[in-house]
Scaffold this motif. Sequence first.
Motif, mmCIF file in Angstrom:
data_model
loop_
_atom_site.group_PDB
_atom_site.id
_atom_site.type_symbol
_atom_site.label_atom_id
_atom_site.label_comp_id
_atom_site.label_asym_id
_atom_site.label_seq_id
_atom_site.Cartn_x
_atom_site.Cartn_y
_atom_site.Cartn_z
ATOM 1 N N VAL A 73 0.875 -1.175 0.000
ATOM 2 C CA VAL A 73 0.000 0.000 0.000
ATOM 3 C C VAL A 73 0.911 1.223 0.000
ATOM 4 C CG1 VAL A 73 -1.780 1.293 1.218
ATOM 5 C CG2 VAL A 73 -1.897 -1.206 1.133
ATOM 6 N N HIS A 74 0.793 2.009 -1.070
ATOM 7 C CA HIS A 74 1.621 3.194 -1.269
ATOM 8 C C HIS A 74 0.808 4.426 -0.900
ATOM 9 C CE1 HIS A 74 4.464 1.170 -4.301
ATOM 10 N NE2 HIS A 74 3.610 0.241 -3.920
ATOM 11 N N ASP A 75 1.413 5.328 -0.148
ATOM 12 C CA ASP A 75 0.775 6.622 0.108
ATOM 13 C C ASP A 75 1.796 7.722 -0.129
ATOM 14 O OD1 ASP A 75 2.059 7.632 2.605
ATOM 15 O OD2 ASP A 75 1.095 5.923 3.543
ATOM 16 N N SER A 76 1.331 8.951 -0.160
ATOM 17 C CA SER A 76 2.236 10.066 -0.464
ATOM 18 C C SER A 76 2.357 11.045 0.693
ATOM 19 C CB SER A 76 1.750 10.798 -1.724
ATOM 20 O OG SER A 76 0.419 11.232 -1.546
ATOM 21 N N GLY A 77 1.995 10.600 1.877
ATOM 22 C CA GLY A 77 2.038 11.482 3.033
ATOM 23 C C GLY A 77 3.348 11.404 3.790
ATOM 24 N N PRO A 78 3.554 12.340 4.686
ATOM 25 C CA PRO A 78 4.758 12.327 5.516
ATOM 26 C C PRO A 78 4.654 11.259 6.594
ATOM 27 C CG PRO A 78 3.315 14.079 6.213
ATOM 28 C CD PRO A 78 2.669 13.451 5.003
ATOM 29 N N GLY A 79 5.703 11.069 7.299
ATOM 30 C CA GLY A 79 5.703 10.127 8.419
ATOM 31 C C GLY A 79 5.998 8.721 7.956
ATOM 32 N N ARG A 80 6.038 7.831 8.947
ATOM 33 C CA ARG A 80 6.290 6.432 8.631
ATOM 34 C C ARG A 80 5.389 5.571 9.485
ATOM 35 N NH1 ARG A 80 11.841 5.372 11.965
ATOM 36 N NH2 ARG A 80 10.601 4.409 13.540
ATOM 37 N N SER A 81 5.090 4.406 8.987
ATOM 38 C CA SER A 81 4.219 3.499 9.721
ATOM 39 C C SER A 81 5.023 2.778 10.782
ATOM 40 C CB SER A 81 3.597 2.482 8.766
ATOM 41 O OG SER A 81 2.726 3.117 7.887
ATOM 42 N N ARG A 82 4.426 2.694 11.958
ATOM 43 C CA ARG A 82 5.071 1.976 13.046
ATOM 44 C C ARG A 82 4.012 1.601 14.053
ATOM 45 N NH1 ARG A 82 5.432 6.098 16.921
ATOM 46 N NH2 ARG A 82 5.325 8.124 15.962
ATOM 47 N N MET A 83 4.327 0.600 14.855
ATOM 48 C CA MET A 83 3.406 0.227 15.914
ATOM 49 C C MET A 83 3.646 1.147 17.091
ATOM 50 S SD MET A 83 2.962 -3.851 15.789
ATOM 51 C CE MET A 83 4.640 -4.370 15.582
ATOM 52 N N LEU A 84 2.584 1.732 17.599
ATOM 53 C CA LEU A 84 2.683 2.681 18.700
ATOM 54 C C LEU A 84 2.462 1.973 20.025
ATOM 55 C CD1 LEU A 84 0.605 5.526 17.070
ATOM 56 C CD2 LEU A 84 3.087 5.305 17.129
ATOM 57 N N PRO A 112 10.702 3.713 2.286
ATOM 58 C CA PRO A 112 10.467 5.106 1.901
ATOM 59 C C PRO A 112 10.235 5.210 0.401
ATOM 60 C CG PRO A 112 12.792 4.724 2.249
ATOM 61 C CD PRO A 112 12.094 3.448 2.617
ATOM 62 N N ARG A 113 9.478 6.179 0.013
ATOM 63 C CA ARG A 113 9.329 6.543 -1.394
ATOM 64 C C ARG A 113 9.176 8.044 -1.430
ATOM 65 N NH1 ARG A 113 3.562 7.097 -3.024
ATOM 66 N NH2 ARG A 113 4.169 6.917 -5.180
ATOM 67 N N SER A 114 9.336 8.624 -2.580
ATOM 68 C CA SER A 114 9.259 10.071 -2.655
ATOM 69 C C SER A 114 8.100 10.475 -3.562
ATOM 70 C CB SER A 114 10.565 10.631 -3.201
ATOM 71 O OG SER A 114 10.536 12.029 -3.177
ATOM 72 N N PRO A 115 7.053 11.053 -3.035
ATOM 73 C CA PRO A 115 6.821 11.312 -1.614
ATOM 74 C C PRO A 115 6.179 10.103 -0.939
ATOM 75 C CG PRO A 115 5.039 12.258 -2.897
ATOM 76 C CD PRO A 115 6.008 11.635 -3.886
ATOM 77 N N GLY A 116 6.266 10.050 0.364
ATOM 78 C CA GLY A 116 5.531 9.067 1.146
ATOM 79 C C GLY A 116 6.288 7.806 1.488
ATOM 80 N N LYS A 117 5.535 6.699 1.476
ATOM 81 C CA LYS A 117 6.081 5.413 1.910
ATOM 82 C C LYS A 117 5.275 4.278 1.301
ATOM 83 C CE LYS A 117 3.389 6.182 5.979
ATOM 84 N NZ LYS A 117 3.006 7.442 5.420
ATOM 85 N N VAL A 118 5.842 3.078 1.410
ATOM 86 C CA VAL A 118 5.176 1.838 1.005
ATOM 87 C C VAL A 118 5.174 0.928 2.220
ATOM 88 C CG1 VAL A 118 5.253 -0.183 -0.497
ATOM 89 C CG2 VAL A 118 6.057 2.033 -1.348
ATOM 90 N N VAL A 119 4.004 0.492 2.627
ATOM 91 C CA VAL A 119 3.901 -0.512 3.687
ATOM 92 C C VAL A 119 3.530 -1.808 2.994
ATOM 93 C CG1 VAL A 119 2.870 -1.136 5.891
ATOM 94 C CG2 VAL A 119 3.113 1.276 5.287
ATOM 95 N N TRP A 120 4.300 -2.854 3.248
ATOM 96 C CA TRP A 120 4.125 -4.110 2.537
ATOM 97 C C TRP A 120 4.007 -5.280 3.507
ATOM 98 C CZ3 TRP A 120 7.885 -7.659 3.553
ATOM 99 C CH2 TRP A 120 9.095 -7.173 4.067
ATOM 100 N N ALA A 121 3.415 -6.357 3.010
ATOM 101 C CA ALA A 121 3.313 -7.600 3.780
ATOM 102 C C ALA A 121 3.408 -8.758 2.797
ATOM 103 C CB ALA A 121 1.993 -7.654 4.550
ATOM 104 N N GLU A 122 4.042 -9.842 3.250
ATOM 105 C CA GLU A 122 4.194 -11.030 2.413
ATOM 106 C C GLU A 122 3.523 -12.228 3.060
ATOM 107 O OE1 GLU A 122 8.345 -11.538 1.511
ATOM 108 O OE2 GLU A 122 8.341 -9.810 0.156
ATOM 109 N N PHE A 123 2.993 -13.089 2.187
ATOM 110 C CA PHE A 123 2.229 -14.258 2.616
ATOM 111 C C PHE A 123 2.713 -15.464 1.825
ATOM 112 C CE2 PHE A 123 -0.102 -10.394 2.976
ATOM 113 C CZ PHE A 123 -0.683 -10.466 4.228
ATOM 114 N N ARG A 124 3.314 -16.399 2.511
ATOM 115 C CA ARG A 124 3.779 -17.633 1.867
ATOM 116 C C ARG A 124 2.638 -18.629 1.783
ATOM 117 N NH1 ARG A 124 7.883 -17.181 5.927
ATOM 118 N NH2 ARG A 124 9.365 -15.660 5.169
ATOM 119 N N SER A 125 2.690 -19.466 0.747
ATOM 120 C CA SER A 125 1.697 -20.520 0.624
ATOM 121 C C SER A 125 2.406 -21.796 0.173
ATOM 122 C CB SER A 125 0.601 -20.135 -0.377
ATOM 123 O OG SER A 125 1.158 -19.940 -1.661
#
Length: 128
Positions: A73-84, A112-125
């Motif tokens: 999931v790509h967004d163009s906002g500031p900040g970074r995803s993290r567990m609070l 990181p991406r410019s602008p924003g960030k990419v949050v990713w997840a992988e699923f093995r099968s």
Amino acid sequence: MRERLFPRAYQTVSTARDFVRETLDAWGLPDRRDDVVLCVSELATNALRYGVPRGRSYRVRLLNFGCCVRVEVHDSGPGRSRMLGRSRMLGRAPGNGLRIVEAVSDLWGVLPRSPGKVVWAEFRSDCA
């Protein structure tokens, strides 16, 4: 690879889930479907809540590596995803979405991406 842009609106989260279901069905990958859909729902909601500025959109990308599906999931906002921590906002602890992603995915992260960030997840099968 399949990807789609979604406008900045909470109503698009259900459309993003449908996009993921359709893609996984087209690829013939039912194994982890529920996990992938749940994580896309959480990541899209987080992007809308914290990462997509007004007038912008977010992108959902799915990659099929055979024995592994990666969702981004790509967004163009500031900040970074993290567990609070345990701080409370409006009676709800922030960070639960990423805890769910961590619990049901095999691996996840933030790039990181410019602008924003990419949050990713992988699923093995299981591979035949």
